[in-house]
Design a protein around this motif. Structure first.
Motif, PDB file in Angstrom:
ATOM      1  N   VAL A 290       1.014  -0.969  -0.024  1.00 13.67           N
ATOM      2  CA  VAL A 290       0.172   0.024   0.072  1.00 13.67           C
ATOM      3  C   VAL A 290       1.007   1.095   0.066  1.00 13.67           C
ATOM      4  CG1 VAL A 290      -1.692   1.467   1.932  1.00 13.67           C
ATOM      5  CG2 VAL A 290      -1.624  -1.121   1.292  1.00 13.67           C
ATOM      6  N   ILE A 291       0.588   2.853  -0.806  1.00 13.40           N
ATOM      7  CA  ILE A 291       1.523   3.159  -1.032  1.00 13.40           C
ATOM      8  C   ILE A 291       0.670   3.946  -1.062  1.00 13.40           C
ATOM      9  CG2 ILE A 291       3.162   4.552  -2.554  1.00 13.40           C
ATOM     10  CD1 ILE A 291       4.102   2.195  -3.326  1.00 13.40           C
ATOM     11  N   TYR A 292       0.756   5.046  -0.065  1.00 12.65           N
ATOM     12  CA  TYR A 292       0.286   6.530   0.234  1.00 12.65           C
ATOM     13  C   TYR A 292       0.942   7.222   1.282  1.00 12.65           C
ATOM     14  CZ  TYR A 292      -5.260   3.919  -0.016  1.00 12.65           C
ATOM     15  OH  TYR A 292      -5.360   3.282  -0.986  1.00 12.65           O
ATOM     16  N   PRO A 293       0.946   8.720   0.517  1.00  7.70           N
ATOM     17  CA  PRO A 293       1.722   9.899   1.256  1.00  7.70           C
ATOM     18  C   PRO A 293       1.995  10.313   2.800  1.00  7.70           C
ATOM     19  CG  PRO A 293      -0.782  11.002   0.028  1.00  7.70           C
ATOM     20  CD  PRO A 293      -0.407   9.585  -0.076  1.00  7.70           C
ATOM     21  N   HIS A 294       0.104   9.411   3.742  1.00  5.73           N
ATOM     22  CA  HIS A 294      -0.067  10.232   4.894  1.00  5.73           C
ATOM     23  C   HIS A 294       0.007   9.332   6.035  1.00  5.73           C
ATOM     24  CE1 HIS A 294      -1.518  14.566   1.764  1.00  5.73           C
ATOM     25  NE2 HIS A 294       0.083  14.205   2.720  1.00  5.73           N
ATOM     26  N   PRO A 295      -0.409   9.887   7.482  1.00  7.99           N
ATOM     27  CA  PRO A 295      -0.988   8.732   7.866  1.00  7.99           C
ATOM     28  C   PRO A 295      -2.486   9.425   8.366  1.00  7.99           C
ATOM     29  CG  PRO A 295       1.106   9.955   8.958  1.00  7.99           C
ATOM     30  CD  PRO A 295       0.671  10.882   7.860  1.00  7.99           C
TER      31      PRO A 295
ATOM     32  N   GLY B 132       4.433   7.743   3.684  1.00  2.00           N
ATOM     33  CA  GLY B 132       5.394   8.463   2.166  1.00  2.00           C
ATOM     34  C   GLY B 132       6.011   9.678   3.066  1.00  2.00           C
ATOM     35  N   THR B 133       5.042  10.359   4.146  1.00  2.43           N
ATOM     36  CA  THR B 133       5.894  11.382   4.998  1.00  2.43           C
ATOM     37  C   THR B 133       5.273  11.274   6.184  1.00  2.43           C
ATOM     38  OG1 THR B 133       4.047  12.942   5.207  1.00  2.43           O
ATOM     39  CG2 THR B 133       4.785  12.998   2.905  1.00  2.43           C
ATOM     40  N   LEU B 134       5.189  12.381   6.899  1.00  9.53           N
ATOM     41  CA  LEU B 134       4.774  12.089   8.458  1.00  9.53           C
ATOM     42  C   LEU B 134       3.269  12.675   9.516  1.00  9.53           C
ATOM     43  CD1 LEU B 134       7.741  11.641  10.962  1.00  9.53           C
ATOM     44  CD2 LEU B 134       6.236   9.786  10.597  1.00  9.53           C
ATOM     45  N   GLY B 135       3.066  13.226   7.739  1.00 13.92           N
ATOM     46  CA  GLY B 135       2.065  14.879   7.685  1.00 13.92           C
ATOM     47  C   GLY B 135       1.748  15.451   8.807  1.00 13.92           C
ATOM     48  N   GLU B 136       3.101  16.062   8.959  1.00 10.26           N
ATOM     49  CA  GLU B 136       4.042  17.010   9.688  1.00 10.26           C
ATOM     50  C   GLU B 136       3.105  18.385   9.520  1.00 10.26           C
ATOM     51  OE1 GLU B 136       7.420  15.980   7.031  1.00 10.26           O
ATOM     52  OE2 GLU B 136       5.335  15.310   7.540  1.00 10.26           O
ATOM     53  N   MET B 137       2.525  18.454   8.439  1.00 15.34           N
ATOM     54  CA  MET B 137       2.207  19.981   8.314  1.00 15.34           C
ATOM     55  C   MET B 137       0.323  19.555   7.774  1.00 15.34           C
ATOM     56  SD  MET B 137       4.430  21.897   7.974  1.00 15.34           S
ATOM     57  CE  MET B 137       3.534  23.489   6.684  1.00 15.34           C
TER      58      MET B 137
ATOM     59  N   HIS C 288      -3.334   6.280  -4.363  1.00 18.37           N
ATOM     60  CA  HIS C 288      -3.703   6.773  -5.212  1.00 18.37           C
ATOM     61  C   HIS C 288      -3.648   7.393  -6.379  1.00 18.37           C
ATOM     62  CE1 HIS C 288      -3.936   8.733  -1.194  1.00 18.37           C
ATOM     63  NE2 HIS C 288      -5.048   8.465  -1.360  1.00 18.37           N
ATOM     64  N   TYR C 289      -5.312   7.606  -7.093  1.00 22.16           N
ATOM     65  CA  TYR C 289      -5.277   7.575  -8.602  1.00 22.16           C
ATOM     66  C   TYR C 289      -5.009   9.013  -8.822  1.00 22.16           C
ATOM     67  CZ  TYR C 289      -7.789   6.704 -13.231  1.00 22.16           C
ATOM     68  OH  TYR C 289      -7.469   6.367 -14.275  1.00 22.16           O
ATOM     69  N   PRO C 290      -3.875   8.885  -9.540  1.00 24.96           N
ATOM     70  CA  PRO C 290      -2.969  10.454  -9.941  1.00 24.96           C
ATOM     71  C   PRO C 290      -4.553  11.588 -10.738  1.00 24.96           C
ATOM     72  CG  PRO C 290      -1.510   8.542 -11.055  1.00 24.96           C
ATOM     73  CD  PRO C 290      -2.940   7.976  -9.996  1.00 24.96           C
ATOM     74  N   ASP C 291      -4.189  12.300 -10.210  1.00 22.89           N
ATOM     75  CA  ASP C 291      -5.253  13.450 -10.858  1.00 22.89           C
ATOM     76  C   ASP C 291      -6.667  13.824 -10.103  1.00 22.89           C
ATOM     77  OD1 ASP C 291      -2.955  14.655 -12.113  1.00 22.89           O
ATOM     78  OD2 ASP C 291      -3.024  13.718 -14.475  1.00 22.89           O
ATOM     79  N   HIS C 292      -6.798  12.186  -9.256  1.00 21.04           N
ATOM     80  CA  HIS C 292      -8.158  12.142  -9.210  1.00 21.04           C
ATOM     81  C   HIS C 292      -8.390  11.415  -7.460  1.00 21.04           C
ATOM     82  CE1 HIS C 292     -11.078  12.379 -12.508  1.00 21.04           C
ATOM     83  NE2 HIS C 292     -10.052  12.293 -12.849  1.00 21.04           N
ATOM     84  N   ALA C 293      -6.726  12.914  -6.828  1.00 18.82           N
ATOM     85  CA  ALA C 293      -6.960  12.122  -5.553  1.00 18.82           C
ATOM     86  C   ALA C 293      -6.952  13.715  -4.499  1.00 18.82           C
ATOM     87  CB  ALA C 293      -5.766  11.331  -5.209  1.00 18.82           C
ATOM     88  N   VAL C 294      -7.159  14.467  -4.875  1.00 16.66           N
ATOM     89  CA  VAL C 294      -7.554  15.790  -3.966  1.00 16.66           C
ATOM     90  C   VAL C 294      -6.846  16.458  -3.805  1.00 16.66           C
ATOM     91  CG1 VAL C 294      -8.955  16.304  -1.867  1.00 16.66           C
ATOM     92  CG2 VAL C 294     -10.103  15.158  -3.046  1.00 16.66           C
ATOM     93  N   HIS C 295      -5.839  15.988  -3.238  1.00 13.09           N
ATOM     94  CA  HIS C 295      -4.653  16.479  -2.433  1.00 13.09           C
ATOM     95  C   HIS C 295      -3.226  16.617  -3.486  1.00 13.09           C
ATOM     96  CE1 HIS C 295      -1.406  17.507   0.164  1.00 13.09           C
ATOM     97  NE2 HIS C 295      -2.204  17.946   1.063  1.00 13.09           N
ATOM     98  N   PRO C 296      -2.817  17.222  -3.185  1.00 12.72           N
ATOM     99  CA  PRO C 296      -0.970  17.027  -4.127  1.00 12.72           C
ATOM    100  C   PRO C 296      -0.294  16.035  -4.651  1.00 12.72           C
ATOM    101  CG  PRO C 296      -2.053  19.618  -3.481  1.00 12.72           C
ATOM    102  CD  PRO C 296      -2.441  19.030  -3.114  1.00 12.72           C
ATOM    103  N   ASP C 297      -0.278  16.017  -2.823  1.00 16.67           N
ATOM    104  CA  ASP C 297       0.163  14.392  -1.745  1.00 16.67           C
ATOM    105  C   ASP C 297      -0.147  13.354  -2.520  1.00 16.67           C
ATOM    106  OD1 ASP C 297       2.483  16.345  -1.265  1.00 16.67           O
ATOM    107  OD2 ASP C 297       2.065  15.841   0.955  1.00 16.67           O
ATOM    108  N   HIS C 298      -1.613  13.608  -2.580  1.00 18.09           N
ATOM    109  CA  HIS C 298      -1.842  11.935  -2.700  1.00 18.09           C
ATOM    110  C   HIS C 298      -1.372  12.177  -4.112  1.00 18.09           C
ATOM    111  CE1 HIS C 298      -5.417  12.468   0.679  1.00 18.09           C
ATOM    112  NE2 HIS C 298      -3.854  12.521   1.160  1.00 18.09           N
ATOM    113  N   ASN C 299      -1.806  13.017  -5.195  1.00 20.38           N
ATOM    114  CA  ASN C 299      -1.609  12.733  -6.790  1.00 20.38           C
ATOM    115  C   ASN C 299      -0.260  12.788  -7.105  1.00 20.38           C
ATOM    116  OD1 ASN C 299      -4.762  12.979  -7.451  1.00 20.38           O
ATOM    117  ND2 ASN C 299      -4.131  15.350  -7.080  1.00 20.38           N
ATOM    118  N   ALA C 300       0.887  13.120  -6.361  1.00 21.13           N
ATOM    119  CA  ALA C 300       2.280  13.227  -7.112  1.00 21.13           C
ATOM    120  C   ALA C 300       2.743  11.488  -6.766  1.00 21.13           C
ATOM    121  CB  ALA C 300       2.676  13.521  -5.767  1.00 21.13           C
ATOM    122  N   LEU C 301       2.393  11.355  -5.387  1.00 20.52           N
ATOM    123  CA  LEU C 301       2.874   9.810  -4.960  1.00 20.52           C
ATOM    124  C   LEU C 301       2.317   9.031  -5.724  1.00 20.52           C
ATOM    125  CD1 LEU C 301       4.623   8.650  -2.841  1.00 20.52           C
ATOM    126  CD2 LEU C 301       3.344   8.379  -1.304  1.00 20.52           C
TER     127      LEU C 301
END
Length: 218
Positions: A7-12, A38-43, A114-127
């Motif tokens: 499973v590959i997603y950017p945030h906790p 991908g990240t720790l969701g620190e922002m 995530h499906y690129p360009d259909h995942a709402v958040h830029p991090d979602h789309n990018a990863l």
């Protein structure tokens, strides 16, 4: 039956809100699952309700929550080490190569992202895009299948009906246990302050199915 699922997603919390029911189904079948986060969701904007975190303390809190959720879901966790809200600015090819190396090591039969360009958040789309590209770069004979999750409001109109629609109502309690392991995020996202019964009824309506598109490679 799948051999190993990655499973590959950017945030906790992406894994819990997005695919915890499906992950649970695989674990019930005895299929190993590894989460590349991908990240720790620190922002993240949510600092708890009531507030119990600040910008300095949030990363460790979210990391602990992520580990707790992965224990609930009985899956391995690997942190990719990127910074929250910067994935769209990372070199896409470098991220894809990073992922490709891990995937070739694990050798999964299925990747969920995530499906690129259909995942709402830029991090979602990018990863998501980097994950799709990572699999594309693999030896075609060893490529895992890719299930891409679209979460935009208009994805049905633009993409059509998902290829995989998992009824995870039997796994709902486990999914919500994983969601609420992300304590700093779950309450605000599910309408903090609402009656618990109302929250769970809303969640049951929202989260009893998990849908994915099978990515088509040429």
């Amino acid at each position: 039956m799948e051999k190993h699922v990655v499973v590959i997603y950017p945030h906790p919390d992406d894994e819990s809100f997005g695919a915890a029911g499906t992950i649970t189904q695989f674990r019930e079948q005895g299929v190993p699952v590894t989460y590349l986060c991908g990240t720790l969701g620190e922002m993240g904007r949510n600092m708890g309700s009531p507030t119990f975190a600040n910008r300095e303390t949030l990363p460790e809190i979210r990391k602990k929550e992520l580990k707790n959720a992965c224990e609930v879901l009985d899956m391995e966790l690997r942190m990719l080490g990127y910074r929250d809200k910067t994935l769209e600015f990372e070199n896409r090819s470098e991220v894809a190569e990073h992922l490709k190396g891990i995937l070739e090591e694990i050798n999964p039969s299925l990747v969920i992202t995530h499906y690129p360009d259909h995942a709402v958040h830029p991090d979602h789309n990018a990863l998501g895009a980097a994950a799709v590209e990572a699999v594309r770069r693999m030896d075609p004979e060893k490529r895992p299948a890719v299930w891409a999750q679209a979460i935009t409001n208009n994805y049905l109109e633009e993409l059509g009906r998902p290829d995989v629609i998992n009824d995870v109502s039997k796994q709902f309690e486990k999914k919500m246990e994983a969601v609420f392991a992300h304590d700093s995020q779950a309450a605000p996202m599910l309408g903090g302050g609402k009656d618990e019964k109302d929250v769970m009824e809303y969640a049951r309506q929202m989260f009893s199915k998990e849908a994915f598109f099978i990515w088509k490679y040429e």
